[in-house]
Design a protein around this motif. Structure first.
Motif, PDB file in Angstrom:
ATOM      1  N   THR A  82       0.859  -1.181   0.000  1.00 36.53           N
ATOM      2  CA  THR A  82       0.000   0.000   0.000  1.00 36.53           C
ATOM      3  C   THR A  82       0.895   1.230   0.000  1.00 36.53           C
ATOM      4  O   THR A  82       2.017   1.178   0.503  1.00 36.53           O
ATOM      5  CB  THR A  82      -0.919   0.026   1.237  1.00 36.53           C
ATOM      6  N   ASP A  83       0.383   2.332  -0.560  1.00 39.19           N
ATOM      7  CA  ASP A  83       1.169   3.564  -0.517  1.00 39.19           C
ATOM      8  C   ASP A  83       0.684   4.501   0.584  1.00 39.19           C
ATOM      9  O   ASP A  83       1.171   5.618   0.722  1.00 39.19           O
ATOM     10  CB  ASP A  83       1.141   4.281  -1.871  1.00 39.19           C
ATOM     11  N   ASP A  84      -0.288   4.029   1.385  1.00 37.43           N
ATOM     12  CA  ASP A  84      -0.796   4.802   2.520  1.00 37.43           C
ATOM     13  C   ASP A  84       0.109   4.541   3.723  1.00 37.43           C
ATOM     14  O   ASP A  84       0.127   3.436   4.273  1.00 37.43           O
ATOM     15  CB  ASP A  84      -2.234   4.377   2.825  1.00 37.43           C
ATOM     16  N   PHE A  85       0.871   5.542   4.123  1.00 34.83           N
ATOM     17  CA  PHE A  85       1.848   5.382   5.193  1.00 34.83           C
ATOM     18  C   PHE A  85       1.220   4.866   6.478  1.00 34.83           C
ATOM     19  O   PHE A  85       1.793   4.004   7.157  1.00 34.83           O
ATOM     20  CB  PHE A  85       2.548   6.716   5.462  1.00 34.83           C
ATOM     21  N   PHE A  86       0.053   5.348   6.824  1.00 37.57           N
ATOM     22  CA  PHE A  86      -0.575   4.955   8.085  1.00 37.57           C
ATOM     23  C   PHE A  86      -1.167   3.554   8.009  1.00 37.57           C
ATOM     24  O   PHE A  86      -1.242   2.850   9.022  1.00 37.57           O
ATOM     25  CB  PHE A  86      -1.620   5.998   8.497  1.00 37.57           C
ATOM     26  N   GLU A  87      -1.556   3.151   6.811  1.00 37.96           N
ATOM     27  CA  GLU A  87      -1.956   1.760   6.623  1.00 37.96           C
ATOM     28  C   GLU A  87      -0.734   0.851   6.717  1.00 37.96           C
ATOM     29  O   GLU A  87      -0.807  -0.263   7.242  1.00 37.96           O
ATOM     30  CB  GLU A  87      -2.664   1.584   5.278  1.00 37.96           C
ATOM     31  N   MET A  88       0.421   1.316   6.231  1.00 41.60           N
ATOM     32  CA  MET A  88       1.666   0.565   6.428  1.00 41.60           C
ATOM     33  C   MET A  88       1.929   0.355   7.914  1.00 41.60           C
ATOM     34  O   MET A  88       2.288  -0.748   8.352  1.00 41.60           O
ATOM     35  CB  MET A  88       2.855   1.318   5.833  1.00 41.60           C
ATOM     36  N   LEU A  89       1.768   1.423   8.696  1.00 48.37           N
ATOM     37  CA  LEU A  89       1.978   1.331  10.146  1.00 48.37           C
ATOM     38  C   LEU A  89       1.036   0.316  10.765  1.00 48.37           C
ATOM     39  O   LEU A  89       1.431  -0.491  11.616  1.00 48.37           O
ATOM     40  CB  LEU A  89       1.772   2.692  10.799  1.00 48.37           C
ATOM     41  N   ARG A  90      -0.217   0.367  10.345  1.00 47.73           N
ATOM     42  CA  ARG A  90      -1.201  -0.559  10.903  1.00 47.73           C
ATOM     43  C   ARG A  90      -0.852  -2.010  10.566  1.00 47.73           C
ATOM     44  O   ARG A  90      -0.877  -2.894  11.428  1.00 47.73           O
ATOM     45  CB  ARG A  90      -2.600  -0.230  10.363  1.00 47.73           C
ATOM     46  N   SER A 133      17.440  -0.773   9.577  1.00 47.57           N
ATOM     47  CA  SER A 133      16.618   0.433   9.695  1.00 47.57           C
ATOM     48  C   SER A 133      16.736   1.299   8.445  1.00 47.57           C
ATOM     49  O   SER A 133      15.743   1.849   7.959  1.00 47.57           O
ATOM     50  CB  SER A 133      17.033   1.235  10.927  1.00 47.57           C
ATOM     51  N   ARG A 134      17.947   1.412   7.921  1.00 44.36           N
ATOM     52  CA  ARG A 134      18.173   2.233   6.725  1.00 44.36           C
ATOM     53  C   ARG A 134      17.420   1.651   5.525  1.00 44.36           C
ATOM     54  O   ARG A 134      16.768   2.386   4.772  1.00 44.36           O
ATOM     55  CB  ARG A 134      19.669   2.309   6.423  1.00 44.36           C
ATOM     56  N   ILE A 135      17.491   0.347   5.369  1.00 49.02           N
ATOM     57  CA  ILE A 135      16.799  -0.306   4.250  1.00 49.02           C
ATOM     58  C   ILE A 135      15.290  -0.171   4.404  1.00 49.02           C
ATOM     59  O   ILE A 135      14.573   0.134   3.450  1.00 49.02           O
ATOM     60  CB  ILE A 135      17.206  -1.792   4.169  1.00 49.02           C
ATOM     61  N   SER A 136      14.801  -0.383   5.616  1.00 52.25           N
ATOM     62  CA  SER A 136      13.370  -0.290   5.882  1.00 52.25           C
ATOM     63  C   SER A 136      12.847   1.117   5.605  1.00 52.25           C
ATOM     64  O   SER A 136      11.814   1.298   4.926  1.00 52.25           O
ATOM     65  CB  SER A 136      13.081  -0.674   7.335  1.00 52.25           C
ATOM     66  N   GLU A 137      13.562   2.122   6.078  1.00 53.88           N
ATOM     67  CA  GLU A 137      13.145   3.508   5.865  1.00 53.88           C
ATOM     68  C   GLU A 137      13.134   3.847   4.379  1.00 53.88           C
ATOM     69  O   GLU A 137      12.205   4.498   3.881  1.00 53.88           O
ATOM     70  CB  GLU A 137      14.074   4.462   6.619  1.00 53.88           C
ATOM     71  N   PHE A 141       9.819   5.137   2.192  1.00 58.49           N
ATOM     72  CA  PHE A 141       9.769   6.410   1.481  1.00 58.49           C
ATOM     73  C   PHE A 141       9.652   6.228  -0.036  1.00 58.49           C
ATOM     74  O   PHE A 141       9.086   7.083  -0.722  1.00 58.49           O
ATOM     75  CB  PHE A 141      10.991   7.264   1.830  1.00 58.49           C
ATOM     76  N   ASP A 142      10.170   5.114  -0.532  1.00 59.84           N
ATOM     77  CA  ASP A 142      10.031   4.839  -1.965  1.00 59.84           C
ATOM     78  C   ASP A 142       8.598   4.454  -2.322  1.00 59.84           C
ATOM     79  O   ASP A 142       8.176   4.595  -3.475  1.00 59.84           O
ATOM     80  CB  ASP A 142      10.967   3.698  -2.385  1.00 59.84           C
ATOM     81  N   THR A 143       7.847   3.962  -1.342  1.00 63.58           N
ATOM     82  CA  THR A 143       6.514   3.420  -1.590  1.00 63.58           C
ATOM     83  C   THR A 143       5.389   4.390  -1.256  1.00 63.58           C
ATOM     84  O   THR A 143       4.392   4.466  -1.972  1.00 63.58           O
ATOM     85  CB  THR A 143       6.311   2.121  -0.769  1.00 63.58           C
ATOM     86  N   ASP A 152       3.055  21.342   5.098  1.00 60.79           N
ATOM     87  CA  ASP A 152       4.049  21.880   6.024  1.00 60.79           C
ATOM     88  C   ASP A 152       4.763  20.796   6.829  1.00 60.79           C
ATOM     89  O   ASP A 152       5.556  21.102   7.714  1.00 60.79           O
ATOM     90  CB  ASP A 152       3.385  22.878   6.989  1.00 60.79           C
ATOM     91  N   ILE A 153       4.513  19.533   6.518  1.00 58.49           N
ATOM     92  CA  ILE A 153       5.094  18.435   7.283  1.00 58.49           C
ATOM     93  C   ILE A 153       6.467  18.042   6.749  1.00 58.49           C
ATOM     94  O   ILE A 153       6.639  17.830   5.545  1.00 58.49           O
ATOM     95  CB  ILE A 153       4.164  17.201   7.278  1.00 58.49           C
ATOM     96  N   ASP A 154       7.443  17.949   7.644  1.00 61.02           N
ATOM     97  CA  ASP A 154       8.759  17.398   7.332  1.00 61.02           C
ATOM     98  C   ASP A 154       8.645  15.882   7.496  1.00 61.02           C
ATOM     99  O   ASP A 154       8.580  15.379   8.622  1.00 61.02           O
ATOM    100  CB  ASP A 154       9.818  17.981   8.282  1.00 61.02           C
ATOM    101  N   LEU A 155       8.600  15.157   6.387  1.00 63.86           N
ATOM    102  CA  LEU A 155       8.315  13.728   6.440  1.00 63.86           C
ATOM    103  C   LEU A 155       9.404  12.922   7.157  1.00 63.86           C
ATOM    104  O   LEU A 155       9.119  11.959   7.859  1.00 63.86           O
ATOM    105  CB  LEU A 155       8.095  13.185   5.027  1.00 63.86           C
TER     106      LEU A 155
END
Length: 212
Positions: A82-90, A133-137, A141-143, A152-155
């Motif tokens: 998924t490209d939804d960051f918060f869905e990734m978190l879930r 951690s570097r690979i995961s991050e 960000f690529d997805t 205004d958010i610093d991702l």
């Protein structure tokens, strides 16, 4: 590690590994003993040394095994599909909680390992953690769809803030001796909903039903 370990039945392997995770999660590297691990796993100390030449070999196997199990669970729960960051978190949360139900002491072990001070262990763990951690991050960000966030958010800063918040939450749970997957699932799901509102300005959607 002796390759004969992999010739054991999956049940025996799992019992031995879970015993080691439990012992190492309750004591630091220096104090944890192979005798205690053998007793917890229901095998002799000599047999444990037959499979793992020394305590360091076992400890580093456990660390790498935790990484591999986490990767497998991440794939199973399609975290990056998924490209939804918060869905990734879930999905990541569900994956980790599922893993903790199977291996009750694995997360406590990884927390303990991350803060381990034994010099030769610390060096290996810290390097491995930094690489993972570097690979995961990078993959996140690529997805993820960056257009979903407020302008205004610093991702990068957001990512770090959430990472450290979850890390601090889990450390507190560990120190209080209350790592309960169902509870963690509920509480962090609520946090994810809060972060979604803060960083996107959108309310929670139906995807927050964790029973789906």
């Amino acid at each position: 590690m002796n390759e004969k370990f992999y010739q054991l039945s999956p049940e025996k392997q799992e019992r031995m590994i879970n015993a080691a995770y439990k012992v190492f999660s309750q004591s630091n590297y220096k104090k944890a003993s192979m005798s205690e691990i053998a007793m917890e796993g229901g095998i002799s100390k000599s047999l444990l040394f037959h499979y793992f030449t020394n305590k360091k070999a076992l400890y580093l196997y456990l660390w790498n095994n935790a990484i591999e199990l986490t990767r497998n669970s991440t794939r199973e729960y399609q975290v990056l599909d998924t490209d939804d960051f918060f869905e990734m978190l879930r999905r990541s949360l569900l994956a980790k909680c599922a893993l903790m139900r199977k291996c009750p002491h694995i997360y406590a072990f990884t927390l303990k390992a991350y803060y381990e001070q034994q010099p030769d262990i610390k060096e290996v763990i810290q390097k491995s953690f930094a690489d993972v951690s570097r690979i995961s991050e990078s993959r996140v960000f690529d997805t993820m769809n960056t257009a979903a966030f407020r302008e205004d958010i610093d991702l990068k800063l957001m990512y770090s803030e959430i990472f450290y918040a979850v890390d601090g939450y889990m450390l507190k749970k560990y120190r209080n001796g209350v790592i309960v997957p169902d509870e963690i699932e509920r509480e962090i799901t609520d946090l994810i909903g809060l972060w979604r509102r803060i960083y996107t300005g959108r309310e929670n959607e139906s995807l927050w039903n964790i029973n789906k």
